[in-house]
Structure formats: structure tokens, C-alpha cells
Design a protein around this motif. Structure first.
Motif, PDB file in Angstrom:
ATOM      1  N   SER A  40       7.667   3.589   3.783  1.00  0.00           N
ATOM      2  CA  SER A  40       6.736   3.379   4.882  1.00  0.00           C
ATOM      3  C   SER A  40       7.580   3.029   6.101  1.00  0.00           C
ATOM      4  O   SER A  40       8.643   2.419   5.954  1.00  0.00           O
ATOM      5  CB  SER A  40       5.793   2.219   4.542  1.00  0.00           C
ATOM      6  OG  SER A  40       5.023   1.831   5.653  1.00  0.00           O
ATOM      7  N   SER A  89      11.388   0.607   1.519  1.00  0.00           N
ATOM      8  CA  SER A  89       9.942   0.778   1.608  1.00  0.00           C
ATOM      9  C   SER A  89       9.664   2.200   2.073  1.00  0.00           C
ATOM     10  O   SER A  89      10.180   2.623   3.106  1.00  0.00           O
ATOM     11  CB  SER A  89       9.344  -0.212   2.611  1.00  0.00           C
ATOM     12  OG  SER A  89       9.605  -1.538   2.201  1.00  0.00           O
ATOM     13  N   ALA A 132       2.817   2.264  -5.167  1.00  0.00           N
ATOM     14  CA  ALA A 132       1.844   1.585  -4.302  1.00  0.00           C
ATOM     15  C   ALA A 132       0.774   0.931  -5.170  1.00  0.00           C
ATOM     16  O   ALA A 132       0.349   1.498  -6.180  1.00  0.00           O
ATOM     17  CB  ALA A 132       1.206   2.596  -3.351  1.00  0.00           C
ATOM     18  N   GLU A 147       0.831  -1.205   0.000  1.00  0.00           N
ATOM     19  CA  GLU A 147       0.000   0.000   0.000  1.00  0.00           C
ATOM     20  C   GLU A 147       0.867   1.257   0.000  1.00  0.00           C
ATOM     21  O   GLU A 147       0.357   2.356   0.196  1.00  0.00           O
ATOM     22  CB  GLU A 147      -0.925   0.005   1.220  1.00  0.00           C
ATOM     23  CG  GLU A 147      -1.961  -1.093   1.169  1.00  0.00           C
ATOM     24  CD  GLU A 147      -2.894  -1.083   2.362  1.00  0.00           C
ATOM     25  OE1 GLU A 147      -2.835  -0.144   3.185  1.00  0.00           O
ATOM     26  OE2 GLU A 147      -3.681  -2.031   2.482  1.00  0.00           O
ATOM     27  N   TYR A 148       2.152   1.111  -0.213  1.00  0.00           N
ATOM     28  CA  TYR A 148       3.095   2.225  -0.239  1.00  0.00           C
ATOM     29  C   TYR A 148       4.077   1.999  -1.389  1.00  0.00           C
ATOM     30  O   TYR A 148       4.171   0.902  -1.930  1.00  0.00           O
ATOM     31  CB  TYR A 148       3.856   2.338   1.087  1.00  0.00           C
ATOM     32  CG  TYR A 148       4.486   1.033   1.521  1.00  0.00           C
ATOM     33  CD1 TYR A 148       5.685   0.596   0.961  1.00  0.00           C
ATOM     34  CD2 TYR A 148       3.872   0.225   2.470  1.00  0.00           C
ATOM     35  CE1 TYR A 148       6.253  -0.601   1.340  1.00  0.00           C
ATOM     36  CE2 TYR A 148       4.440  -0.968   2.857  1.00  0.00           C
ATOM     37  CZ  TYR A 148       5.628  -1.387   2.286  1.00  0.00           C
ATOM     38  OH  TYR A 148       6.190  -2.581   2.652  1.00  0.00           O
ATOM     39  N   ASP A 149       4.799   3.044  -1.767  1.00  0.00           N
ATOM     40  CA  ASP A 149       5.817   2.940  -2.809  1.00  0.00           C
ATOM     41  C   ASP A 149       7.032   2.192  -2.266  1.00  0.00           C
ATOM     42  O   ASP A 149       7.307   2.212  -1.058  1.00  0.00           O
ATOM     43  CB  ASP A 149       6.265   4.326  -3.266  1.00  0.00           C
ATOM     44  CG  ASP A 149       5.139   5.159  -3.864  1.00  0.00           C
ATOM     45  OD1 ASP A 149       4.096   4.589  -4.247  1.00  0.00           O
ATOM     46  OD2 ASP A 149       5.304   6.386  -3.940  1.00  0.00           O
TER      47      ASP A 149
END
Length: 169
Positions: free
Chosen positions: A142, A140, A118, A75-77
């Protein structure tokens, strides 16, 4: 003047294989024999303020193909980085690896990286051959690594970071 930034350094990269559910033993696969345990370069576990998760793994020589990481989505780049170890020819990876992005296979033989937005399904990732060790890093964007195959890990990491932060104070 006191050093108010020492807490932002990671001076002892600790094994972080348990962070990753899509590769090796954590995914129910044997870890390829040429993969060193991943080490944490920057994680919320060591630096609670960190807004990224980055690991460092040495990949060693191997003559046959090996699958390493299962397909997944975040859900993240994310940025995946592979760097050859020949200082005289830094572009030469010394290996041939493969990486699928949305089902399209990419073979890689040079040092480089890939930006994975993402929501983009990526991997499998593996080795066709490795003739010289190289470094693989996963960045990540995140604070914690998480994927669609990794439910519940973020809560565990946050609890560990909180406990570490409380014990340090």
C-alpha cells in the motif's frame, strides 16, 4: 539524454517512526532499547508515485525479552522480513523473536519473511533474545502504512506528499 528517473530514487532514508502507531512510543509503549529508529526505504513521502511503503530497522543485541509491536490488522497485504547479519551464515538470525498470527505464536530463529494477507490480525511482535544485530523490514503493499489502530494517518501522509510534490515543481 536527461535522467528522467532520478525522482524515483530514495538516496537518504529518513526516520519514519511516526508512520507506525502500533509500536514503541507511538503505541504508548517504551521503545525497546535494542531497536534503532525505523528508516523509510520507499514511501509516498519521498516518491509520490510509490505504491508500497517499506521501512528498514536495525535490531541490536538484548539479553531479556522485550515487546515491540502491538497486535493489529491492515486492509492490505504486508510482508515482514528479518535478515541476519553474519555473511558466513546468512540463515542464522542471531536472535529469537516471536510473532503471533491470529493468536498463534511463532518463534523465529532464522532469516526469513512472512506474508500477511489483508485482514489477518498479527502481532504482538517482540524479542526473546538477540545475540547479534539483524535487519527488520516491513513491506506494506500500500502507498501508506495504516492499521486499525492508525486512523487518520493516510490522509495526513497524502497531504504531506501533495505539499512535497507541489513545492518540488
Amino acid at each position: 539524454m536527461p535522467d528522467t528517473y532520478e525522482h524515483l530514487f530514495v538516496r537518504n532514508m529518513v526516520p519514519c517512526g511516526s508512520d507506525f502507531s502500533n509500536e514503541g512510543d507511538a503505541a504508548g509503549l517504551p521503545t525497546p532499547p535494542n531497536v534503532s529508529p525505523p528508516l523509510g526505504l520507499m514511501r509516498v513521502n519521498e516518491v509520490p508515485q510509490s505504491q508500497i511503503h517499506m521501512s528498514h530497522t536495525w535490531i541490536h543485541e538484548v539479553d531479556e525479552a522485550h515487546h515491540w509491536v502491538n497486535d493489529h490488522v491492515h486492509e492490505y497485504d504486508e510482508v515482514l522480513i528479518w535478515t541476519g547479519s553474519d555473511p558466513e551464515n546468512p540463515e542464522d538470525l542471531g536472535a529469537e523473536i516471536y510473532l503471533d498470527i491470529e493468536g498463534v505464536r511463532h518463534n523465529i530463529t532464522t532469516s526469513g519473511s512472512v506474508y500477511i494477507p489483508a485482514g489477518v490480525r498479527h502481532c504482538p511482535l517482540g524479542f526473546i533474545k538477540v545475540t547479534r544485530p539483524f535487519n527488520f523490514s516491513a513491506l506494506s503493499l500500500s502507498p501508506e502504512y495504516d492499521s486499525d489502530e492508525n486512523e487518520g494517518l493516510i490522509e495526513k501522509l497524502k497531504a504531506e506528499a501533495l505539499a512535497t510534490s507541489e513545492s518540488a515543481s
